[in-house]
Design an enzyme around this catalytic site. Structure first.
Site, PDB file in Angstrom:
ATOM      1  CE  LYS A 193     -29.483 -10.628 -15.492  1.00 14.59           C
ATOM      2  NZ  LYS A 193     -30.131 -10.248 -16.748  1.00 14.59           N
TER       3      LYS A 193
ATOM      4  CB  ILE B 282     -36.530 -15.518 -36.161  1.00 12.46           C
ATOM      5  CG1 ILE B 282     -37.353 -14.531 -36.984  1.00 12.46           C
ATOM      6  CG2 ILE B 282     -35.056 -15.295 -36.412  1.00 12.46           C
ATOM      7  CD1 ILE B 282     -37.276 -14.737 -38.494  1.00 12.46           C
ATOM      8  N   GLY B 283     -36.833 -18.668 -34.766  1.00 11.45           N
ATOM      9  CA  GLY B 283     -36.139 -19.757 -34.076  1.00 11.45           C
ATOM     10  C   GLY B 283     -36.487 -19.889 -32.612  1.00 11.45           C
TER      11      GLY B 283
ATOM     12  CG  HIS C 210     -36.751  -5.294 -29.761  1.00 14.24           C
ATOM     13  ND1 HIS C 210     -36.414  -5.271 -31.088  1.00 14.24           N
ATOM     14  CD2 HIS C 210     -35.709  -5.868 -29.127  1.00 14.24           C
ATOM     15  CE1 HIS C 210     -35.209  -5.791 -31.236  1.00 14.24           C
ATOM     16  NE2 HIS C 210     -34.763  -6.161 -30.063  1.00 14.24           N
TER      17      HIS C 210
ATOM     18  CB  CYS D 247     -35.463 -10.747 -34.128  1.00 14.70           C
ATOM     19  SG  CYS D 247     -33.956 -11.410 -33.388  1.00 14.70           S
TER      20      CYS D 247
HETATM   21  C1  LIG Z   1     -29.464 -11.474 -30.321  1.00 16.10           C
HETATM   22  N1  LIG Z   1     -28.615 -10.864 -29.334  1.00 16.10           N
HETATM   23  C2  LIG Z   1     -27.516 -11.552 -28.888  1.00 16.10           C
HETATM   24  C3  LIG Z   1     -26.266 -10.931 -28.915  1.00 16.10           C
HETATM   25  N2  LIG Z   1     -25.169 -11.574 -28.489  1.00 16.10           N
HETATM   26  C4  LIG Z   1     -25.285 -12.836 -28.044  1.00 16.10           C
HETATM   27  N3  LIG Z   1     -24.202 -13.484 -27.625  1.00 16.10           N
HETATM   28  N4  LIG Z   1     -26.477 -13.475 -27.991  1.00 16.10           N
HETATM   29  C5  LIG Z   1     -27.613 -12.865 -28.405  1.00 16.10           C
HETATM   30  O1  LIG Z   1     -28.688 -13.483 -28.358  1.00 16.10           O
HETATM   31  N5  LIG Z   1     -26.154  -9.683 -29.390  1.00 16.10           N
HETATM   32  C6  LIG Z   1     -27.273  -8.975 -29.945  1.00 16.10           C
HETATM   33  C7  LIG Z   1     -28.530  -9.400 -29.296  1.00 16.10           C
HETATM   34  C8  LIG Z   1     -28.560  -8.905 -27.874  1.00 16.10           C
HETATM   35  N6  LIG Z   1     -29.756  -9.315 -27.256  1.00 16.10           N
HETATM   36  C9  LIG Z   1     -29.812  -9.984 -26.083  1.00 16.10           C
HETATM   37  C10 LIG Z   1     -31.084 -10.371 -25.674  1.00 16.10           C
HETATM   38  C11 LIG Z   1     -31.229 -11.040 -24.482  1.00 16.10           C
HETATM   39  C12 LIG Z   1     -30.119 -11.342 -23.714  1.00 16.10           C
HETATM   40  C13 LIG Z   1     -30.337 -12.065 -22.456  1.00 16.10           C
HETATM   41  O2  LIG Z   1     -31.456 -12.410 -22.224  1.00 16.10           O
HETATM   42  N7  LIG Z   1     -29.344 -12.303 -21.604  1.00 16.10           N
HETATM   43  C14 LIG Z   1     -29.602 -13.005 -20.382  1.00 16.10           C
HETATM   44  C15 LIG Z   1     -28.594 -14.108 -20.186  1.00 16.10           C
HETATM   45  C16 LIG Z   1     -28.828 -15.264 -21.141  1.00 16.10           C
HETATM   46  C17 LIG Z   1     -28.191 -16.503 -20.627  1.00 16.10           C
HETATM   47  O3  LIG Z   1     -27.029 -16.718 -20.847  1.00 16.10           O
HETATM   48  N8  LIG Z   1     -28.922 -17.271 -19.869  1.00 16.10           N
HETATM   49  C18 LIG Z   1     -28.414 -18.450 -19.227  1.00 16.10           C
HETATM   50  C19 LIG Z   1     -28.143 -18.226 -17.740  1.00 16.10           C
HETATM   51  C20 LIG Z   1     -28.813 -17.045 -17.232  1.00 16.10           C
HETATM   52  C21 LIG Z   1     -28.601 -16.756 -15.750  1.00 16.10           C
HETATM   53  O4  LIG Z   1     -28.057 -15.743 -15.394  1.00 16.10           O
HETATM   54  N9  LIG Z   1     -29.108 -17.619 -14.882  1.00 16.10           N
HETATM   55  C22 LIG Z   1     -29.153 -17.334 -13.484  1.00 16.10           C
HETATM   56  C23 LIG Z   1     -30.184 -18.233 -12.855  1.00 16.10           C
HETATM   57  C24 LIG Z   1     -31.545 -17.991 -13.491  1.00 16.10           C
HETATM   58  C25 LIG Z   1     -32.677 -18.727 -12.783  1.00 16.10           C
HETATM   59  O5  LIG Z   1     -32.487 -19.439 -11.835  1.00 16.10           O
HETATM   60  O6  LIG Z   1     -33.788 -18.502 -13.254  1.00 16.10           O
HETATM   61  C26 LIG Z   1     -27.805 -17.544 -12.857  1.00 16.10           C
HETATM   62  O7  LIG Z   1     -27.021 -18.351 -13.399  1.00 16.10           O
HETATM   63  O8  LIG Z   1     -27.543 -16.884 -11.859  1.00 16.10           O
HETATM   64  C27 LIG Z   1     -29.427 -19.582 -19.383  1.00 16.10           C
HETATM   65  O9  LIG Z   1     -30.493 -19.371 -19.952  1.00 16.10           O
HETATM   66  O10 LIG Z   1     -29.097 -20.680 -18.965  1.00 16.10           O
HETATM   67  C28 LIG Z   1     -29.544 -12.051 -19.205  1.00 16.10           C
HETATM   68  O11 LIG Z   1     -30.223 -12.380 -18.213  1.00 16.10           O
HETATM   69  O12 LIG Z   1     -28.866 -11.024 -19.237  1.00 16.10           O
HETATM   70  C29 LIG Z   1     -28.866 -10.966 -24.115  1.00 16.10           C
HETATM   71  C30 LIG Z   1     -28.703 -10.269 -25.318  1.00 16.10           C
HETATM   72  N1  LIG Z   2     -32.475 -18.010 -33.986  1.00 14.50           N
HETATM   73  C1  LIG Z   2     -32.226 -16.875 -33.121  1.00 14.50           C
HETATM   74  C2  LIG Z   2     -31.826 -15.673 -33.913  1.00 14.50           C
HETATM   75  C3  LIG Z   2     -31.695 -14.430 -33.112  1.00 14.50           C
HETATM   76  S1  LIG Z   2     -30.867 -13.176 -33.946  1.00 14.50           S
HETATM   77  C4  LIG Z   2     -33.456 -16.580 -32.321  1.00 14.50           C
HETATM   78  O1  LIG Z   2     -34.536 -16.847 -32.836  1.00 14.50           O
HETATM   79  O2  LIG Z   2     -33.366 -16.103 -31.197  1.00 14.50           O
HETATM   80 ZN   LIG Z   3     -32.378 -11.783 -34.931  1.00 18.00          ZN
END
Ligand SMILES: CN1c2c(nc(N)[nH]c2=O)NC[C@@H]1CNc1ccc(C(=O)N[C@@H](CCC(=O)N[C@@H](CCC(=O)N[C@@H](CCC(=O)O)C(=O)O)C(=O)O)C(=O)O)cc1
Ligand SMILES: N[C@@H](CCS)C(=O)O
Ligand SMILES: [Zn+2]
Length: 780
Positions: A19, A449-450, A712, A744
């Protein structure tokens, strides 16, 4: 002889190395060579782990930089002509163009790792959709009348060579030709199955090249054999596999996720050297497969759950395997049920999980070890792994007996729920009148949407807070500042129903899991969702209860900042269930009902704290649908009831919204209507409102907010585009029931484009409102 293997390994890296390397590459911080070096290092490490666990083959071909399906598009040279590849691009340039669109319209043009690429200008990326019933998104191959194939095997051959150079016996993993075509999308009336004859010679050539390169086996994944297939698709298997067989490399046909049923005898008869079946999702078929599969063929049994994180009950696995062994002593392979892509690398040392819980769990690495133990038990006798079996038994025993798992108060609360708890007090028409009087919203009310942008500052603040470098009060204040900013922006834009923006949420499911009893969460249990994006599904291990309100303080704070209605924002019970690792010791329906009860309490608390509109998101409702038609009605029944339990404990004047996205909904419209939400906001812009035709034809009874722009893409949609979509919507849904909103949430976007897009969206709504007022005045 018993052998062990896997269908695929997680590739994102134990510390999400892939990643971070991808996102650095997209930001221009590292070049292709450095990215490739990270990938090669991960592959070598993963193969070493597989061999250290005693697997008889390492898996090659399962490691994709972005997605395994788009790798096949490149492997078979069938990128859509619209991308205009000239051959001058590097393979990685082609890959990321398909995955993320071209630079000006790129999915993730800003380098943040987000999906941005389905804009209608430039070269939008390939569409993404869910991989069967998982939360993994693959890139959808696009076929049209002009589709041609040509083989580009070098990257794969290089990986085979690298594994062989390290001394590993190699099994290559590919998506089989029929599943590859099935998973694609036909444009311009193209016939996907009609492309098979053109594709097969390239598969044959590839198989021959892999054999020459030293691959001992090739696994061809055909998970569509677990679906209800049209007859011509099932028929095509024999023809296809007779040809592929000619290439001379032993083929393992891999099926998973769903029982084979009417395809069982076909799968057993196909001219392949081995068949893999999902012994977790379809244990009842094991014996028939063992009987039907000719004895000279390998039977690979998916005995360890590849979709969940529970430590295997090894005694039960052995008991399940014994009758199979009796029938096929010579040729049995053991494997996880499916690729391990869907589970985290390891949970064995996760700092956020307590020591007892950790012993109940198995990530990918621990599952490799389970295969080792099973193989040894069957080969050398159980006494040879007595200590391992004892450890597994003890962990299982502790889980079964744990007072943390069962809560009599939760069972009592469910039992006490009145039988009409899943019904609103009044019919929709009556509620609508009360709500109209209460909120006085204009025609075409606007909302979002939120979520609003999860900026690097928000993420950094949360990371600091989690590390203990930011005090609770300071974190709280930082989030309040973000919320105040979101409210102020929405007021300035003139939106009608506001949201607080979800700044305080790491993820829409994990956030709730962290606050509910019965859930545990990991520090590093990441699973790839798409490209570089990951999720950390909570572990739902026990009866669910809500110890305290989860969102009320944030919502009430936000409502205090504005006179406009503030929507409370919750994730629904089905989506929480679907996107968590769920307990396997009771029916999912019961677990879902427990979550529903917790959400119901939260909805009521929001209501009594002055929140008049509550949205309960259910984007995963469709994804939970069984892959086979049988079982769908039962699922929709309990899933719908769970939603309604969550939503129905409020007065008529409280308006319940729901939201859905990432799926096709037309085949479950009656079930969506049966949720009886006052308003549904739904992703529709990518299908140019086509989805709404279904809603119109079905005469969907309640209010609808069809998404008018695709979140997106960073492209700012023009007002006229949204007016056009709204007119299209108004042609099928009465205007007085239409809302105006994006597809979304906006968490993956940046603020400037978000504000600009919403400004245009509000302008579109106002234009239609004025037109409507004019028409009404003229009619009067
Ligand atoms: C709507 N979607 C989701 C799905 N499933 C979910 N469980 N949640 C969803 O929202 N399925 C369908 C879709 C899939 N879409 C997405 C869209 C975006 C992401 C995403 O952005 N993932 C992030 C991780 C999100 C998260 O958990 N963030 C945490 C911690 C993040 C992190 O890694 N932090 C770092 C430090 C960062 C810093 O210092 O700036 C660390 O800890 O090392 C948070 O916000 O606290 C991603 O980066 O992959 C996923 C699915
Ligand atoms: N309330 C959520 C829905 C994502 S499917 C958002 O706005 O991210
Ligand atoms: Zn959505």
């Amino acid at each position: 002889m018993i052998k062990t293997h896997i269908l695929g390994y997680p590739r994102i890296g134990a510390q999400r190395e892939l990643k971070f390397a991808l996102e650095r590459h997209w930001r221009g911080e590292i070049g292709e060579q450095e990215l490739e070096a990270v990938a090669a290092g991960l592959r070598a490490r993963h193969w070493a782990e597989q061999r250290a666990a005693g697997l008889d083959y390492v898996s090659v071909g399962d490691f994709a930089l972005y997605d395994q399906v788009v790798d096949h598009v490149l492997l078979f040279g069938c990128a859509p002509a619209r991308f205009g590849f000239t051959g001058a691009e590097t393979p990685l340039e082609r890959l990321f163009t398909l995955a993320r669109g071209v630079a000006t319209e790129a999915r993730d043009a800003c380098g943040c790792g987000n999906a941005h690429g389905s804009g209608t200008h430039g070269k939008p990326a390939l569409e993404m959709t869910k991989w069967f019933d998982t939360n993994y998104h693959y890139l959808v191959p696009e076929f049209d009348a002009a589709t041609r194939f040509s083989l580009a095997p070098q990257r794969l051959l290089d990986q085979v060579a690298a594994a062989r150079a390290l001394g590993h016996p190699v099994k290559v993993t590919l998506v089989g030709p029929l599943s590859f075509l099935w998973l694609g999308k036909a444009k311009d009336g193209a016939d996907r199955l009609g492309l098979l004859d053109a594709l097969l010679p390239h598969y044959c050539e590839l198989l021959a090249r892999l054999k020459a390169a030293g691959a001992e086996w090739v696994q061809l994944d055909e998970p569509i054999l677990g679906l209800d297939l049209p007859g011509d698709w099932s028929l095509a298997f024999e023809r296809a596999y007779h040809l592929l067989h000619g290439a001379g490399v032993p083929l393992l046909l891999a099926t998973y996720f769903s029982p084979l049923q009417e395809h069982l005898s076909l799968a057993c008869k196909l001219p392949v050297a081995g068949l893999h079946v999902d012994g977790v999702r379809a244990p009842e078929e094991l014996r028939s497969v063992a009987d039907w599969l000719p004895p000279h063929k390998v039977l690979s049994v998916g005995i360890v759950d590849g979709r969940n994180i529970w430590r295997a009950d090894l005694d039960a696995c052995l008991a399940r395997l014994r009758p199979v062994i009796d029938r096929r002593a010579g040729n049995l392979w053991l494997a996880p049920s499916c690729s391990l892509l869907h589970v985290p690398f390891t949970l064995a040392h996760d700092a956020a999980l307590d020591a007892e819980l950790r012993t109940w769990l198995a990530g990918a690495r621990e599952k490799l070890n389970e295969l080792r133990i099973l193989k040894q038990a069957l080969t050398d006798g159980e006494q040879s792994v007595a200590a391992d079996l004892a450890t597994a038994r003890a962990a299982l025993g502790s889980r079964r007996a744990s007072p943390r798992v069962s809560r009599p108060d939760v069972a009592a609360a469910l039992a006490a729920l009145p039988s009409d708890a899943d019904r609103r007090a009044s019919a929709f028409a009556q509620r609508q009148a009360v709500q109209q009087a209460r909120f006085g919203l204009p025609a075409y009310p606007t909302t979002t949407i939120g979520s609003f942008p999860q900026t690097p500052a928000i993420r950094a603040a949360r990371a600091a807070w989690r590390r203990g470098d930011l005090a609770d009060a300071a974190y709280d204040q930082a989030m309040r500042t973000e919320i105040a900013h979101a409210v102020q922006v929405q007021e300035a834009l003139g939106l009608d129903v506001l949201v607080h923006g979800e700044a305080e949420r790491n993820d829409m499911v994990e956030y709730f899991g962290e606050q509910l009893d019965g859930f545990a969460f990991s520090a590093n249990g990441w699973v790839q969702s798409y490209g570089s994006r990951c999720v950390k599904p909570p572990v739902l291990f026990g009866d669910v209860a809500r110890p305290a309100p989860m969102t009320v303080a944030w919502a009430a704070y936000a409502q205090g900042l504005t006179r406009r209605p503030m929507k409370g924002m919750l994730t629904g019970p089905v989506t929480i269930l679907q996107w968590s690792f769920v307990r396997d010791d009771q029916p999912r329906a019961l677990t879902c009902a427990q979550i529903a009860l917790a959400i119901r309490a939260e909805v009521r608390d929001l209501e009594s704290n002055g929140i008049g509109i509550v949205q309960i998101d259910e984007p995963a409702l469709r994804e939970g649908l069984p892959l086979r038609r049988a079982g769908r009605d039962a699922y929709l029944d309990w899933a719908g009831r769970a939603f309604r339990i969550a939503a129905s404990g409020v007065a008529d004047a409280t308006q319940i919204h729901t939201h859905m996205c990432y799926a096709e909904f037309n085949d479950i419209l009656p079930a969506i209507a049966a949720l009886d939400a006052d308003v549904i906001t739904i992703e529709t812009s990518r299908s140019d409102m086509e989805l709404l035709a279904g809603f119109g034809a079905f005469a969907y009874p309640n209010e609808i907010g069809p998404g008018v722009y695709d979140i997106h893409s960073p492209r700012v949609p023009a007002t006229r585009d949204m007016v056009r979509l709204l007119r299209k919507a108004a042609a099928v849904v009465p205007a007085e029931r239409l809302w105006v909103n994006p597809d979304c949430g906006l968490k993956t976007r940046a603020w400037p484009e978000t504000e600009a897009a919403l400004r245009n969206m509000v302008a579109a709504a106002r234009l239609l409102r004025a037109e409507r007022a004019g028409a009404e005045a003229r009619a009067a």
